[in-house]
Design an enzyme around this catalytic site. Structure first.
Site, PDB file in Angstrom:
ATOM      1  N   THR A 191       1.411   4.357   1.377  1.00  0.00           N
ATOM      2  CA  THR A 191       2.002   4.932   2.734  1.00  0.00           C
ATOM      3  C   THR A 191       3.021   4.132   3.405  1.00  0.00           C
ATOM      4  O   THR A 191       4.000   4.254   3.605  1.00  0.00           O
ATOM      5  CB  THR A 191       0.929   5.537   3.554  1.00  0.00           C
ATOM      6  OG1 THR A 191       0.260   6.525   3.209  1.00  0.00           O
ATOM      7  CG2 THR A 191       1.738   6.145   4.722  1.00  0.00           C
ATOM      8  N   CYS A 192       2.512   2.801   3.308  1.00  0.00           N
ATOM      9  CA  CYS A 192       3.467   1.767   4.018  1.00  0.00           C
ATOM     10  C   CYS A 192       4.650   1.431   3.246  1.00  0.00           C
ATOM     11  O   CYS A 192       5.773   1.328   3.785  1.00  0.00           O
ATOM     12  CB  CYS A 192       2.442   0.469   4.130  1.00  0.00           C
ATOM     13  SG  CYS A 192       0.967   0.447   4.965  1.00  0.00           S
ATOM     14  N   SER A 193       4.189   1.478   1.904  1.00  0.00           N
ATOM     15  CA  SER A 193       5.478   0.833   1.104  1.00  0.00           C
ATOM     16  C   SER A 193       6.383   2.239   0.967  1.00  0.00           C
ATOM     17  O   SER A 193       7.551   1.992   0.659  1.00  0.00           O
ATOM     18  CB  SER A 193       5.087   0.689  -0.513  1.00  0.00           C
ATOM     19  OG  SER A 193       4.397  -0.748  -0.067  1.00  0.00           O
ATOM     20  N   THR A 246       0.907  -1.053  -0.012  1.00  0.00           N
ATOM     21  CA  THR A 246       0.055  -0.148   0.216  1.00  0.00           C
ATOM     22  C   THR A 246       0.782   1.318  -0.026  1.00  0.00           C
ATOM     23  O   THR A 246       1.935   1.187   0.383  1.00  0.00           O
ATOM     24  CB  THR A 246      -0.875  -0.142   1.287  1.00  0.00           C
ATOM     25  OG1 THR A 246      -0.350  -0.076   2.368  1.00  0.00           O
ATOM     26  CG2 THR A 246      -2.154  -1.195   1.125  1.00  0.00           C
TER      27      THR A 246
END
Length: 162
Positions: A50-52, A48
């Site tokens: 923001t996560c990545s 995803t």
């Protein structure tokens, strides 16, 4: 269930991961964290944005600084299957210290009290974004985000707390 908080003991649970020999293993959180100072951080989902692009790279890039301040291990957990987590880990060839752990059914996330219902977006039950610091299983820092925010759960905030 109330979210995990400072002073709590990390719950035990089984998480999936691929070891250095590329074999799928089930590992105990207590087995990974007992007698150590660990960062345990969680994200809503592998790959995803923001996560990545922010959350995971922050911990990868700050891993040496975290270790210099006494952190033994950096553990990432997401409600994804181990094969997805393996593929996600491989997308960070520079990573040397963050372990990508799969909470396939979300049972560990639920034990932490950090589940997030993203069913309306077609993602089902996931994890809130968070970062915990635990010393011999005792939570000493609990930075838990609201909704989709990314303001207090990054590596910089954990570094400030050390």
């Amino acid at each position: 269930m109330a979210p995990v908080a400072v002073g709590d003991t990390l719950p035990d649970g089984q998480l999936g991961w691929f070891d250095g020999e590329d074999k799928l293993q089930q590992v105990s959180v207590h087995g990974l964290a007992a007698g150590k100072k660990v960062v345990l951080f969680g994200v809503p989902g592998a790959f995803t944005p923001t996560c990545s692009n922010q959350h995971v790279p922050g911990f990868i890039n700050q891993a040496e600084q975290l270790k210099a301040k006494g952190v033994d291990d950096i553990l990432l957990v997401s409600v994804n299957d181990p094969f997805v987590m393996k593929a996600w880990a491989k997308s960070y060839p520079e990573n040397k210290h963050v372990k990508f752990l799969a909470d396939g059914l979300g049972t560990y996330t639920k034990a932490l009290g950090l589940e997030l219902d993203l069913s309306e977006k077609g993602l089902g039950i996931r994890s809130r974004r968070f970062a915990l610091l635990a010393d011999n299983l005792k939570v000493t820092v609990a930075n838990i985000e609201e909704g989709g925010q990314f303001t207090i759960s990054g590596a910089e905030e954990i570094l400030k707390a050390l």
